[in-house]
Each structure stands twice: as C-alpha cells, then as structure tokens.
Write a protein that holds these residues in place. Structure first.
Motif, PDB file in Angstrom:
ATOM      1  N   MET A  63      53.208  63.824  25.527  1.00  0.00           N
ATOM      2  CA  MET A  63      52.699  62.545  25.031  1.00  0.00           C
ATOM      3  C   MET A  63      53.758  61.849  24.174  1.00  0.00           C
ATOM      4  O   MET A  63      54.441  62.494  23.379  1.00  0.00           O
ATOM      5  CB  MET A  63      51.437  62.761  24.198  1.00  0.00           C
ATOM      6  N   ARG A  64      53.878  60.539  24.373  1.00  0.00           N
ATOM      7  CA  ARG A  64      54.773  59.710  23.569  1.00  0.00           C
ATOM      8  C   ARG A  64      54.060  58.392  23.282  1.00  0.00           C
ATOM      9  O   ARG A  64      52.924  58.209  23.677  1.00  0.00           O
ATOM     10  CB  ARG A  64      56.092  59.460  24.313  1.00  0.00           C
ATOM     11  N   ASP A  65      54.779  57.451  22.645  1.00  0.00           N
ATOM     12  CA  ASP A  65      54.108  56.245  22.163  1.00  0.00           C
ATOM     13  C   ASP A  65      53.369  55.458  23.240  1.00  0.00           C
ATOM     14  O   ASP A  65      52.376  54.791  22.945  1.00  0.00           O
ATOM     15  CB  ASP A  65      55.119  55.318  21.475  1.00  0.00           C
ATOM     16  N   TYR A  66      53.845  55.481  24.487  1.00  0.00           N
ATOM     17  CA  TYR A  66      53.159  54.688  25.508  1.00  0.00           C
ATOM     18  C   TYR A  66      52.031  55.491  26.140  1.00  0.00           C
ATOM     19  O   TYR A  66      50.882  55.073  26.086  1.00  0.00           O
ATOM     20  CB  TYR A  66      54.172  54.137  26.511  1.00  0.00           C
ATOM     21  N   SER A  67      52.364  56.671  26.707  1.00  0.00           N
ATOM     22  CA  SER A  67      51.282  57.547  27.186  1.00  0.00           C
ATOM     23  C   SER A  67      50.829  58.390  26.011  1.00  0.00           C
ATOM     24  O   SER A  67      51.134  59.570  25.922  1.00  0.00           O
ATOM     25  CB  SER A  67      51.773  58.451  28.302  1.00  0.00           C
ATOM     26  N   SER A  68      50.093  57.769  25.115  1.00  0.00           N
ATOM     27  CA  SER A  68      49.784  58.480  23.879  1.00  0.00           C
ATOM     28  C   SER A  68      48.533  59.335  24.012  1.00  0.00           C
ATOM     29  O   SER A  68      48.218  60.128  23.146  1.00  0.00           O
ATOM     30  CB  SER A  68      49.644  57.496  22.722  1.00  0.00           C
ATOM     31  N   ILE A 389      58.020  48.461  28.809  1.00  0.00           N
ATOM     32  CA  ILE A 389      58.454  49.570  27.950  1.00  0.00           C
ATOM     33  C   ILE A 389      59.975  49.555  27.919  1.00  0.00           C
ATOM     34  O   ILE A 389      60.620  49.855  28.923  1.00  0.00           O
ATOM     35  CB  ILE A 389      57.949  50.915  28.513  1.00  0.00           C
ATOM     36  N   PHE A 396      59.746  58.544  27.404  1.00  0.00           N
ATOM     37  CA  PHE A 396      58.603  57.736  27.001  1.00  0.00           C
ATOM     38  C   PHE A 396      57.952  57.056  28.199  1.00  0.00           C
ATOM     39  O   PHE A 396      56.830  56.590  28.122  1.00  0.00           O
ATOM     40  CB  PHE A 396      59.042  56.651  25.997  1.00  0.00           C
TER      41      PHE A 396
ATOM     42  N   ARG B 190      44.858  58.370  17.790  1.00  0.00           N
ATOM     43  CA  ARG B 190      45.642  57.448  18.611  1.00  0.00           C
ATOM     44  C   ARG B 190      44.789  56.523  19.468  1.00  0.00           C
ATOM     45  O   ARG B 190      45.244  55.991  20.465  1.00  0.00           O
ATOM     46  CB  ARG B 190      46.641  58.230  19.478  1.00  0.00           C
ATOM     47  N   ILE B 193      46.360  53.100  19.424  1.00  0.00           N
ATOM     48  CA  ILE B 193      47.462  52.889  20.378  1.00  0.00           C
ATOM     49  C   ILE B 193      46.868  52.506  21.735  1.00  0.00           C
ATOM     50  O   ILE B 193      47.329  51.577  22.398  1.00  0.00           O
ATOM     51  CB  ILE B 193      48.332  54.154  20.518  1.00  0.00           C
ATOM     52  N   ARG B 201      52.102  49.799  18.402  1.00  0.00           N
ATOM     53  CA  ARG B 201      51.994  50.930  17.478  1.00  0.00           C
ATOM     54  C   ARG B 201      52.839  52.118  17.907  1.00  0.00           C
ATOM     55  O   ARG B 201      53.046  52.336  19.091  1.00  0.00           O
ATOM     56  CB  ARG B 201      50.520  51.354  17.378  1.00  0.00           C
ATOM     57  N   PHE B 203      53.718  56.436  16.898  1.00  0.00           N
ATOM     58  CA  PHE B 203      53.107  57.623  16.313  1.00  0.00           C
ATOM     59  C   PHE B 203      54.216  58.551  15.835  1.00  0.00           C
ATOM     60  O   PHE B 203      55.304  58.563  16.400  1.00  0.00           O
ATOM     61  CB  PHE B 203      52.259  58.316  17.386  1.00  0.00           C
ATOM     62  N   TRP B 205      55.238  61.716  16.232  1.00  0.00           N
ATOM     63  CA  TRP B 205      54.993  62.891  17.079  1.00  0.00           C
ATOM     64  C   TRP B 205      55.574  64.152  16.465  1.00  0.00           C
ATOM     65  O   TRP B 205      55.081  65.250  16.709  1.00  0.00           O
ATOM     66  CB  TRP B 205      55.589  62.663  18.472  1.00  0.00           C
ATOM     67  N   ASP B 324      60.080  45.429  35.203  1.00  0.00           N
ATOM     68  CA  ASP B 324      60.344  45.837  33.833  1.00  0.00           C
ATOM     69  C   ASP B 324      60.529  44.630  32.917  1.00  0.00           C
ATOM     70  O   ASP B 324      61.201  44.708  31.904  1.00  0.00           O
ATOM     71  CB  ASP B 324      61.621  46.708  33.841  1.00  0.00           C
TER      72      ASP B 324
END
Lengths: 447, 332
Positions: A63-68, A389, A396, B190, B193, B201, B203, B205, B324
């Motif tokens: 898990m990271r900020d996008y797939s949190s 992203i 991420f 979360r 998020i 946002r 986190f 980790w 993207d």
C-alpha cells in the motif's frame, strides 16, 4: 411438523442412533493435533509479520499513497461477505420452512460466526494506529460509514452467536447426558447452555418463538453489514466506486461466496465426520441449485456494474475499465469472471454435475474467485484517480503483494478455521434435535 | 409455647446478625478513615519537606513584570507543561482564525515547474521526497491542446469529502476554511485518502523523516509527523497565524501564487507582494476550480494557462502521454 410420529420405543432407538452418529466425530481426534499444529504455525508466522508491521509501519505492505487501501480491506470485504451465509441459509430458508436446510444450517451459522468475528480483527490489521482503536468510541462521529460498519458488524456477531446458541439448548442437554466423560470445563459449558431444558411443550414454544424472532431480526442486520461495507467505497467520489448499485451488488456477491464456503464445509464434514446419512447427495443437489441461483443474480449485477459504464466509456472510468478488460488486471479479472463464476454456474445447471466431488472443486474455484473479485473491486480503482499520479516512485503506481501482507491475510483465514474447528469439537455440526424432530421422534424425550 | 420459643430464638439471631453487620461496617469505615488520615499526614509532611529552603536564590519574573528573588525550593516545576502546550495548540488549531476565509489563486500561465514551492513545503513539514502536500503536475486537457504545469495543493473544499468520512474527527474544517489534520487523534484508517478525489493526502507509511524527540506537536504545522497517520497541505496555518503567507506562496520565484482572504476580497501575490481584488482577479482572468462538477467547492482557484511567457517543455518533451496527463483520469 413431522410426517409420521414414531412410537415411544422407536423414538428412543432413532434418537439414540442420531445422537451416536452426530456425537461420534466430536470424540474422534484423529489428526486434530497435526491440524492445530498447522494452524498454530500460521499464527506464529502471522504474529511475527504483524510485529514487523507494527514496528516498521504499514510501509511493509504494497500500500502507498494512491492505492492506500489494499489486500487487507479486500480481505475484510471477503470476510464480511462470507459471514452473510448464516443469515441466508438458516434465516431465509428457515423462515420459508424449507426442510432440506436443517442438516446444514448449523454449519452455515458456524461459518458465519467465525467470519464475522474475524472481520473486526482484519480491519484492525489495516489500521495505521491500532493503539488508538479506542478513539473510535471516544470520538466516534455518526457521519462516517466506518462507525456504521462497526455498529452493524458487532450487532451481527452478537445475533449470530445467539442464533447459534439458542437452537443449541436441546442439544446441550443431550450433550450433558452423553458427554459425561468430557473435561470439566466442557461439561460446564453444556450445563450452562442447557438453561434448564426439560423438553416441555411450553419450552419448545419459547424456543421456537425465540428462534423466529432472531431469524427475522438477523435479516436486516445481515443485509446492512454488507450494504454498509459496500458504502465504504460507494460513498466516495471515485470513478469505479461511485456506483448506486454497490449495495445489492455486494450482497449478491456475498451469497455466492458464502454458499461456496458452505459446500466446501459440507463436503469436509460429510467425509471426515462420516455424516453421509445426514448430508446426502440430495443436499448437495439442492445447495448446487442455490449456488446457480445466487450466481445468476450476481452475474446480472456484474453485467450492470461493468457493461453500463463500458458502453459509455466516460473519461474517468475508461482507463480503469481498460486496465480491467485488457490491461494490467485483465488476467485476474477474466479468471475470476469466467473460471470462478460463469463456468461453475453453467456447469451446475446440469443435475448430473451436482455431485459432491465436482461441486467441491467448483466451490473452491468460486471461493478463490470471490476473494480475487474483492481485490479487483478495491485496488484498481485507486490506481486511476481523477488527477494523474506523478512525481512519485513507480511502486506508488503499482501493487505488488508483499510477504508480510500475504501472511497477514492468511492469518485471519486460519483464525476462521480454528473457530470452526473448536465449534465442531464442542458441538455437533448438525442439529440433533431438529433432525430427530424431522424423523418423527417424540419431542418430549429430546433432552 | 414451643412456637414462641422458636420465634424468640429467631429474633435473637436476627439482632445478632444485625449487630455483627453493623460492627463490620463500622470497622470498614474506621479502616478507611485511618488510611486516609495517614495518607494526608504523609502528603502534608512530604510537601513541607520539599519546601525546606535550600539557601539558593533564584530570580524570577512575575506575571505583572516584577523581578523577584525567591528560594529555589519555592519554585514548582510544571511537569505538565508539554501537555498543556499541546492542549492549547490543539484548541486554537481546531478553532482557526476568526473572521477569515482563506483562498488561493494559482496562475497557470506563470508556472514553469521551478518546484521551489514543493521544496519549501517539504522542508517545513518534514516530508520525504515522495510525500507531496503540493505537487506540480504536468497536464494536457485534450489531444491537441498545449500542455501546462499545474501545482496541486489541498483544495480546502467548502464541502470536503474527506472530513465527512473521518470516523474520529481527526480531520476537520475550521471556521477560516482550512481543512486540518490532528495526527494525535488519527487512527490511520485512510478513509480520507479514499474519499479525496484530488489525491491531496499522504500517509506516513514508515517512520517519518525527522524523529519527534521531545517536540510538542503543532496541529497547524502537522509537525512532528507521526508514523501511521495522515498528512496533507494545511494552507500553512502556522504562518497565517503569524500574519505570513504560506511557505509555497512565498517560495515561488515566478509569481504563480496569490493568497488571501475571501471575506476581505483581497489576495496578495507571493512573489511580487502586489495586492488585488480576489473577485476581480478570477473574474477578469477566467478563474475556475478543478472538477467543479463533483460539488466539493474547492477554495483553490486556477487562472487558465494562456498568454504564457514560456513554451511547455518537460524532459525535452512538448507533448504528454494522454494516460498520464488528463483531468478526469482516462484517455481524452
């Protein structure tokens, strides 16, 4: 209720046979130590994984900020889904007075209780600060679907437990009589659960009325646990989650997972507990039909959930759907949809194939597919937010399961199996009194 | 006769029991009393002992500004100082600055990806290189349109989807419009998020970049960062309290950022320090908010990237991958 009443002498004979058949597997501990050792090993590995996660943070997962939200949340959804089966089999079918579910309703309730109890712990595994769990009670806010979820899941655990224990009263009385050689604590449990049962007609009346109340009460609560769980996603603005059919889509999927779990358990108990006289081919045939029904409903919801946005291919949903149909997630998506849903459903339409061994394999596929499906619902959506992203490491943008994560997803599954093992060693997996009742045994001797 | 006898016996027995029970209660009370007295005496003695003059004099400044000399023993060390400071920071941090409603205007025609805003922000909030409270994105709206750079802070929505889903009120909207985080409260679920459609946002980790040591947590700066909790752009609430503009706004060398108070209808440019009318600025320059259709009411406005002083270039490219670079996520 029963078709033919048996004479008092016959009643005794029949009841004695049922009791012997159903209690025998509780006494046989062949292979139990090895099985518990195996579960214990999983607990040790999982416990160590959790220790590392606590020490180093959730960064030890993918898990990271996008797939949190990752596999833990998917696992949570799967657990809540599987727990719905108790309500479905014993309540819905029970209230409709469908007789063939009698020998499998307790199995369904045991599965439901075990999954529901562990669901709460799975969500704690996902927390960044499990040490602050009490904040939910100190500062809980009614606006948050998490607070709704905690409310309904705890209610469901409580009512599922009652729905398992109340119909256990006559059986506890039988166990008290027949298990006099069991350890003291075990006898104490039976004694406690008996609640002074004496097979009086008025006791039967109270028992049946309580069961009826619980069966009715559990339906809205069971529906709400999975509806609220789906709302954790549907209440957000993200393309792919922002769907009005998520509630019924999740509930219909839950029945598929739950029925598959029950089929696997039925097969196990039939052969390992030698209950072939009670869980017969007829029961497999019937539950196979149920799996076809719930799968068909689920396929219908899948069609709505994927085909409708895919026809329009709106900007925000396009990339997500393309990743599912032909991109990064395509293998998992089509494996889950075709091999774990469409094919098993199609095969089970044929009566010839609704046989225990075939059904076991199909159910295993369905259950694996159900788990993968939760991953596909939770993770890919987050990899395509509205804004691109950028300026973050590649890790991420993707999701690769880590060993810690796998260990911590298996741990609760072992936990469920442990609870079912304990319950199946403490109590008969088939309701003795209800089966006896069905066979026309004189009510007053069931104690 | 016999019956009477029995009755009497019974009565005696009852009286006996009552007496015994009374004595027992009395004993308990006496016991408690004795312990309490002993405790009080000890506490008093201890207190007096501490007050014994050491002979060492210390100079202190009283609340009304007088310089006094007292014995060292008279000084009481406030052991709860850190907790009290934290509580005060939390209280005023949750309240916000009365009468204000902060807004930001980002002029996309000026941004050339200098990233000074990102650096200033990451420095102030002790963020790792991959953690962005503000992130300069490379955007292209459609196939044949010109790409542009778009700094993306938290939009401090007036209808924030993140605060709604928080189960413990760890993220909240203040009266001055700022959406803040309390990392002493956050449980790390979360959900915010998941709820934020702008990916604003981040986190923690793993362990944060700088350890907390004994520093008191400032909710308006979200520092020290804490493992297992959320962080995000705070509109530099700590600077605003001091009457300064946000870190990013001040750091920008290109005049991209305007910051100010919607209630006063003024915004000031962080680079040129020029102050203009907020409503006029966005009206005259076609100001807009991102993904307005989601109903979140962002309080960060953009001025479109027109009449630019520079051509778009990023790593030698002048066109972007449509997968993207689109608002809305998908292919154009």
């Amino acid at each position: 209720m029963a078709s033919t009443k048996l004479s008092s002498e016959e009643s005794r004979k029949v009841l004695d046979k049922i009791e012997t058949d159903l209690i025998r597997p509780m006494r046989s501990h062949k292979g139990l130590e090895l099985w518990l050792l195996f579960l214990g090993l999983i607990f040790i590995v999982g416990g160590y994984a959790y220790f590392i996660q606590l020490r180093d943070g959730l960064g030890v997962t993918a898990m990271r900020d996008y797939s949190s939200w990752g596999s833990y949340i998917a696992n949570f959804v799967f657990f809540v889904a599987a727990s719905l089966i108790g309500m479905f089999i014993s309540s819905v079918f029970g209230l409709l007075k469908i007789k063939w579910v009698i020998p499998i309703s307790r199995i369904a309730e045991m599965i439901a209780l075990a999954f529901a109890m562990w669901a709460g712990l799975v969500i704690v595994i996902d927390m960044g600060r499990p040490d602050r769990l009490h904040h939910v009670f100190l500062y809980g806010r009614f606006q948050s679907p998490i607070v709704w979820d905690i409310t309904v899941v705890t209610s469901y655990v409580a009512i599922s437990m009652l729905l398992l224990l109340i119909p256990m009263i006559p059986d506890a009385s039988i166990l008290k009589r027949r298990m006099s050689d069991a350890p003291k604590w075990q006898q104490m449990i039976y004694n406690l659960l008996t609640l002074g049962w004496d097979a009086q007609p008025e006791q039967y009346a109270i028992l049946k009325r309580s069961m009826r109340v619980l069966m009715i009460l559990i339906i809205p609560i069971a529906l709400s646990i999975h509806t609220v769980t789906s709302w954790l996603f549907a209440m957000t603005l993200r393309a792919g989650w922002d769907s009005t059919i998520f509630g019924p889509y999740f509930v219909s999927g839950a029945f598929v997972a739950g029925v598959a779990a029950v089929i696997i358990a039925m097969y196990f108990f039939r052969y390992n507990y030698k209950l072939g006289d009670y869980i017969t081919d007829y029961h497999f045939n019937r539950i196979g039909q149920v799996l076809v029904l719930v799968s068909a409903v689920y396929i219908y919801f899948n069609l709505n959930e994927y085909f409708v946005p895919a026809y329009k291919m709106r900007t925000a949903e396009r990339l997500h759907l393309e990743e599912m149909f032909t991109g990064h997630w395509a293998y998992m998506f089509w494996f889950a949809q075709i091999f774990c849903l469409a094919i098993p459903t199609f095969l089970l339409i044929f009566k010839k194939l609704r046989k225990p061994k075939i059904m076991l394999w199909l159910a295993v596929f369905v259950l694996i597919g159900a788990w993968l499906k939760r991953i596909l619902i939770v993770i890919p959506v987050q990899q395509h937010p509205y804004l691109p992203i950028q300026n973050v490491p590649d890790s991420f943008k993707e999701y690769h399961f880590t060993g810690i994560e796998i260990a911590l997803n298996i741990l609760p599954i072992a936990g469920v199996l442990l609870i079912i093992t304990i319950l199946a060693k403490l109590f008969p997996v088939i309701s003795v009194w209800e089966v006896a009742h069905e066979k026309g045994v004189d009510e007053t001797i069931i104690k | 006769m016999n019956e009477n006898q029995e009755h009497n016996d019974q009565q005696n027995l009852n009286e006996d029991q009552a007496r015994r029970s009374f004595l027992k209660k009395l004993g308990i009370f006496a016991g408690i009393g004795a312990v309490a007295t002993a405790g009080a005496v000890y506490v008093g003695f201890d207190h007096e002992k501490k007050k014994n003059p050491t002979g060492k004099k210390v100079r202190v400044l009283t609340a009304d500004g007088k310089l006094m000399e007292v014995d060292e023993a008279e000084l009481e060390k406030n052991e709860n100082a850190a907790t009290e400071e934290l509580n005060e920071l939390q209280r005023r941090g949750r309240e916000g600055l009365p009468g204000k409603h902060w807004v930001m205007v980002i002029d996309l025609s000026k941004c050339r990806n200098a990233r000074m805003c990102m650096a200033a922000c990451q420095g102030a909030h002790e963020l790792r290189p991959e953690q962005h409270h503000i992130n300069v994105l490379r955007m292209q709206d459609a196939d044949h349109t010109e790409p542009y750079f778009m700094p993306k802070p938290c939009y401090h929505c007036d209808n924030p989807p993140c605060t709604k889903v928080c189960p413990v009120d760890a993220t909240f909207k203040r009266q001055d419009g700022i959406v803040l985080i309390d990392n002493e409260r956050c449980i790390g679920c979360r959900f915010c998020i998941a709820g934020c459609p702008y990916s604003a946002r981040v986190f923690n980790w793993i362990e944060p970049l700088k350890p907390a040591n004994d520093r008191v947590y400032d909710v308006e700066l979200n520092v020290p960062q804490k493992k297992g909790t959320i962080s995000k752009c705070l509109f530099s609430a700590d600077c605003l309290r001091k009457g300064e503009m946000p870190y990013c706004t001040r750091a920008c060398p290109n005049g991209v950022y305007w910051f100010g108070d919607r209630n006063e209808d003024t915004v000031t440019n962080g680079t040129t320090k020029e102050t203009v009318s907020f409503s006029e600025l966005i009206r005259k320059n076609g100001g807009y908010t991102v993904l307005e259709e989601l109903g979140t009411k962002p309080q960060v406005y953009y001025l479109p990237p027109k009449n630019r002083a520079f051509p778009f270039q990023y790593e030698g490219k002048t066109e972007l991958d449509p997968n993207d670079s689109r608002i809305g996520g998908g292919r154009g």
